[in-house]
Scaffold this active site. Sequence first.
Site, PDB file in Angstrom:
ATOM      1  N   ARG A  25      51.873  33.885  56.172  1.00  0.00           N
ATOM      2  CA  ARG A  25      53.315  34.030  56.378  1.00  0.00           C
ATOM      3  C   ARG A  25      53.655  35.188  57.312  1.00  0.00           C
ATOM      4  NH1 ARG A  25      56.680  31.538  51.363  1.00  0.00           N
ATOM      5  NH2 ARG A  25      55.382  29.675  51.149  1.00  0.00           N
ATOM      6  N   ASP A 127      35.078  44.420  41.358  1.00  0.00           N
ATOM      7  CA  ASP A 127      34.224  45.573  41.062  1.00  0.00           C
ATOM      8  C   ASP A 127      34.847  46.915  41.448  1.00  0.00           C
ATOM      9  OD1 ASP A 127      32.333  43.701  40.250  1.00  0.00           O
ATOM     10  OD2 ASP A 127      31.389  43.623  42.220  1.00  0.00           O
ATOM     11  N   LYS A 214      35.448  52.948  10.258  1.00  0.00           N
ATOM     12  CA  LYS A 214      35.121  51.599   9.787  1.00  0.00           C
ATOM     13  C   LYS A 214      34.307  50.775  10.783  1.00  0.00           C
ATOM     14  CE  LYS A 214      37.627  52.518   6.182  1.00  0.00           C
ATOM     15  NZ  LYS A 214      36.968  52.906   4.915  1.00  0.00           N
ATOM     16  N   ARG A 253      36.619  37.186  36.283  1.00  0.00           N
ATOM     17  CA  ARG A 253      36.889  36.828  37.676  1.00  0.00           C
ATOM     18  C   ARG A 253      37.990  35.781  37.806  1.00  0.00           C
ATOM     19  NH1 ARG A 253      31.309  36.900  40.573  1.00  0.00           N
ATOM     20  NH2 ARG A 253      31.838  34.794  41.250  1.00  0.00           N
TER      21      ARG A 253
END
Length: 336
Positions: A25, A127, A214, A253
């Site tokens: 665009r 990443d 816990k 991903r």
Amino acid sequence: MKRIAVLTSGGDAPGMNAAIRAVVRKAISEGMEVFGIYDGYAGMVAGSIQPLTAASVGDIISRGGTFLHSARYPEFAQKEGQLKGIEQLKKHGIEGVVVIGGDGSYHGAMRLTEHGFPAVGVPGTIDNDIVGTDFTIGFDTAVTTAMDAIDKIRDTSSSHRRTFVVEVMGRNAGDIALWAGIATGADEIIVPEEGFKFEEIVASIKHGYEEGKKHNIIVLAEGVMSADEFGEKLKAAGDTSDLRVTELGHIQRGGSPTARDRVLASRMGAHAVELLKKGIGGVAVGIRNEKMVENPILGTAEEGALFSLAEDGKIIVNNPHKADLALSSLNRSISI
């Protein structure tokens, strides 16, 4: 420059479609023709090149993945592959290329520029391991996905009083583990950039249980080792807790990109077109302090992990600005 092309290469990342949309665009608004190269560099060599219009990229900003598809094509590292790709570009009258991907994709963009075809890199990888930018497209979505998954794991972990080791992606960089670990209040965050000792982790787990804790959540970057191997070594070091391991895998991903990734991708895609319009190639766009920047591809295509370890055990800061961001975030989380 009147005719450009855009491709996605390497591993996909949420927000790639938003970047493609912005390239198309923005280029059309500047009076340029735009072509899409399907299947990355493999598609370039094969001539899988089609014209794109504003309608071609309608309704893709919210979609994960890349509608141009992606493929790893190591043959492009060879001159023969590069020349075949350039022949196809010339056949279509293309004068410049926007390459969306990670460090491997950037090497291909550099080769194109060296052969006289200006190429601009746009960092698309979950990443967050690209030098020269605070964030890469897809990172925020991947962290959000990991955070949501770890939150759910915490529910079952607390119900059964278990220790969970959750392996997240990131290749050789620990960014996803660091940010997701901070966001979920993980008890331990294990990344490639920082050393650790199993005995200390075991001692911490035991102390926690003695104090009434816990359960435990350990977030592990895949670049350290697999969750299975980590769990085995933790047991060998003396851990007696009810241990489970989970590998989040490729779910990180996929999915609809976050608002931050959509905006980041849109800004980067538009900026790449602005650079090509000026005839500038051999650079990669990035974001620093919320401003668009560009850096030589040669310097950004190296491994972008925040830290690395020297032989003497000292930590080397590879990307000071990103390191400052990460450490300041970590320090804030600890002080809360």
